[in-house]
Design a protein around this motif. Structure first.
Motif, PDB file in Angstrom:
ATOM      1  N   UNK A 172       0.835  -1.210   0.000  1.00 37.69           N
ATOM      2  CA  UNK A 172       0.000   0.000   0.000  1.00 37.69           C
ATOM      3  C   UNK A 172       0.869   1.258   0.000  1.00 37.69           C
ATOM      4  N   UNK A 173       1.973   1.216   0.742  1.00 34.14           N
ATOM      5  CA  UNK A 173       2.877   2.368   0.790  1.00 34.14           C
ATOM      6  C   UNK A 173       3.532   2.593  -0.578  1.00 34.14           C
ATOM      7  N   UNK A 188      14.505   2.300  -3.425  1.00 35.46           N
ATOM      8  CA  UNK A 188      13.949   1.212  -2.623  1.00 35.46           C
ATOM      9  C   UNK A 188      14.627   1.140  -1.256  1.00 35.46           C
ATOM     10  N   UNK A 189      15.928   1.384  -1.213  1.00 36.52           N
ATOM     11  CA  UNK A 189      16.640   1.366   0.056  1.00 36.52           C
ATOM     12  C   UNK A 189      16.130   2.428   1.010  1.00 36.52           C
ATOM     13  N   UNK A 190      15.882   3.638   0.484  1.00 33.04           N
ATOM     14  CA  UNK A 190      15.344   4.710   1.321  1.00 33.04           C
ATOM     15  C   UNK A 190      13.944   4.377   1.804  1.00 33.04           C
ATOM     16  N   UNK A 191      13.151   3.733   0.949  1.00 27.31           N
ATOM     17  CA  UNK A 191      11.806   3.326   1.356  1.00 27.31           C
ATOM     18  C   UNK A 191      11.886   2.328   2.511  1.00 27.31           C
ATOM     19  N   UNK A 197      11.686  -1.566   7.515  1.00 25.54           N
ATOM     20  CA  UNK A 197      11.482  -2.936   7.033  1.00 25.54           C
ATOM     21  C   UNK A 197      12.752  -3.445   6.374  1.00 25.54           C
ATOM     22  N   UNK A 198      12.824  -4.741   6.215  1.00 27.95           N
ATOM     23  CA  UNK A 198      13.954  -5.336   5.502  1.00 27.95           C
ATOM     24  C   UNK A 198      13.895  -4.963   4.031  1.00 27.95           C
ATOM     25  N   UNK A 199      15.064  -4.756   3.447  1.00 27.66           N
ATOM     26  CA  UNK A 199      15.127  -4.426   2.023  1.00 27.66           C
ATOM     27  C   UNK A 199      14.517  -5.537   1.188  1.00 27.66           C
ATOM     28  N   UNK A 200      14.734  -6.781   1.587  1.00 27.59           N
ATOM     29  CA  UNK A 200      14.187  -7.906   0.825  1.00 27.59           C
ATOM     30  C   UNK A 200      12.663  -7.904   0.834  1.00 27.59           C
TER      31      UNK A 200
END
Length: 508
Positions: A172-173, A188-191, A197-200
């Motif tokens: 949703x985010x 994606x890393x900044x998100x 949350x985990x990057x994976x």
């Protein structure tokens, strides 16, 4: 030294802006939509303000019709420069005091060199990166007909695709971050850091979203968007992957460079170009987005019977309010409470001031519009090549107002003319000196001339910037090469080398 009390008198002058004056100045710079919203708010708050009814409008129209012969006779003395000055000139004397209030304020004026411009943007013109605008050839209803938004469409698919609460939350985010074209621009890393949350987990949620309809949604850039669509069609072979890695060569029309990058011949590259063009570079546009706001003109300009120009306000965009004096008199006569009297008097004064401010706003817009038409008469008759250099001071001096007042009036105001709909600021352009020592040329007219020269090019005679400078100087326009390059870039015209390549190889 002893201390003792004493009285001192000191005379000084200072400018104090009353709340009413601040409101009047604020009304000047509001667009017609913002003004309507403001008036609606005032109608709800002030008991002495009423919306003018259709019956009252018709009665006013009949009265104006009855008085038309007298007004026409009186206005005959006021005609100047071919302009029709009959609209509402009689109200000027009643509002001169407010004019003086406007002109007492001298804040920083908005720059006069800005102009409204239309840009022809092609979906593939930005193939170097992932950005770009909507293709102007695309019909408006083709991109905004869907009632369901892209976000809603993706959310529905997300709720079906997974039941994992964490994936639902992260998905949703991510959907909220996807822009209207369907791209996810954020790192994606900044998100992952923002969500804790985990990057994976974030990458897994993004991979899930990238599998949704429409194909290409969630892409990082243009090449990524095309790659997703080709993979779905099972057409992402090594040659096509190499093509996408060198997508910038497509924008430069470098056919040989694409042949070297893909290892194919000319026919293979042309086939890949055709396949790429069949894809959708902005998949999100097929869903509903934010409501498109239609621009309503504030002023109409049309031909008068005597051959001049008739300038009229668009009455449909002007809020109609009345002050209910009878209601105020009835309540005031029966009121004995001091606090209530203060409330009634303040609201009655505010109602009168708002009605006066709205009328003055309309008069000021009309004055500025008339002067613009007077100054730019040749533009309306002969076209953009004859647009004259114009700044705020010229108009302000002509109508005896301050530059800041003219600046506010021209912000977010539009004029409907036989040549199209223009923002009032469009008519204020910088001056380009004349090489023959004559009248200066407007920057907008020079840009239009550059566009004409480029449009008239042939593959055998592509004009360099130096050649354009030479031609313009022959036309009496003194301009530097760097200025030509700047104007060419603002018009979205590529350099002569790229134009020559496009013309001779015709890749796209």
């Amino acid at each position: 030294m002893g201390l003792s009390p004493k009285l001192e008198f000191k005379q000084s002058q200072q400018l104090v802006m009353t709340p009413q004056l601040q409101q009047a100045i604020k009304l000047l710079q509001l667009s017609n939509i913002e003004l309507s919203a403001f008036v609606e708010e005032q109608l709800e708050q002030n008991p002495f303000l009423e919306r003018e009814t259709e019956t009252e409008r018709r009665d006013a129209a009949r009265a104006e019709t009855r008085d038309a012969p007298a007004k026409a006779e009186a206005s005959a003395e006021g005609e100047a420069g071919g302009l029709d000055l009959t609209a509402t000139e009689s109200a000027d004397q009643a509002t001169k005091a407010l004019d003086a209030d406007y002109d007492a304020i001298d804040p920083d004026s908005v720059g006069s060199d800005s102009a409204a411009r239309d840009y022809q943007v092609n979906d593939w013109a930005s193939a170097r990166g992932a950005g770009g605008g909507v293709d102007d050839d695309r019909a408006v209803d083709a991109t905004h007909v869907a009632e369901k938004s892209l976000s809603e469409h993706l959310t529905e698919q997300l709720q079906v695709a997974t039941r994992d609460p964490q994936q639902l939350f992260i998905g949703a985010y991510l959907i909220d971050l996807i822009d209207e074209a369907g791209y996810l621009r954020d790192d994606v890393g900044e998100i992952a850091d923002r969500l804790g949350a985990d990057l994976s987990s974030v990458e897994a949620a993004l991979t899930l979203i990238r599998s949704f309809d429409p194909c290409g949604v969630g892409a990082r850039d243009l090449a990524d968007c095309l790659r997703l669509q080709l993979a779905e069609r099972d057409r992402l072979d090594p040659a096509m992957a190499a093509f996408l890695d060198h997508l910038h060569l497509l924008a430069e029309a470098d056919l040989k460079g694409l042949m070297r990058a893909t290892g194919g011949d000319e026919e293979d590259v042309r086939d890949m170009v055709a396949e790429i063009r069949a894809l959708n570079p902005k998949p999100g546009f097929q869903f509903g987005g934010e409501t498109v706001q239609v621009v309503e003109p504030d002023v109409f300009v049309s031909r008068a019977q005597d051959g001049g120009w008739k300038v009229e306000l668009n009455n449909d965009t002007l809020p109609k309010v009345l002050v209910n004096r009878r209601y105020y008199a009835e309540i005031s006569a029966n009121n004995r409470d001091e606090d209530s009297s203060t409330f009634l008097n303040e609201n009655f004064a505010n109602a009168n001031w708002l009605a006066k401010s709205l009328d003055q706003r309309a008069q000021t817009i009309l004055k500025v519009a008339r002067e613009i038409v007077r100054q730019q008469d040749e533009f309306f008759v002969r076209g953009v090549r004859y647009l004259r250099p114009l700044n705020l001071r010229v108009v302000a001096d002509a109508i005896e107002m301050h530059e800041s007042t003219v600046s506010r009036v021209t912000s977010n105001k539009y004029m409907a003319t036989p040549r199209g709909l223009f923002e009032l600021k469009y008519f204020f352009t910088a001056a380009i000196a004349s090489s023959a020592g004559g009248e200066a040329h407007s920057a907008e007219a020079v840009r239009h001339r550059i566009r004409e020269l480029v449009d008239a090019e042939t593959p055998e005679a592509i004009l360099s910037d130096d050649k354009i400078v030479e031609i313009l100087r022959g036309d009496g326009i003194e301009i530097a090469r760097r200025t030509v390059a700047k104007y060419r870039e603002t018009l979205g015209i590529p350099p002569s080398v790229q134009r020559r390549r496009l013309a001779t190889r015709a890749v796209i």
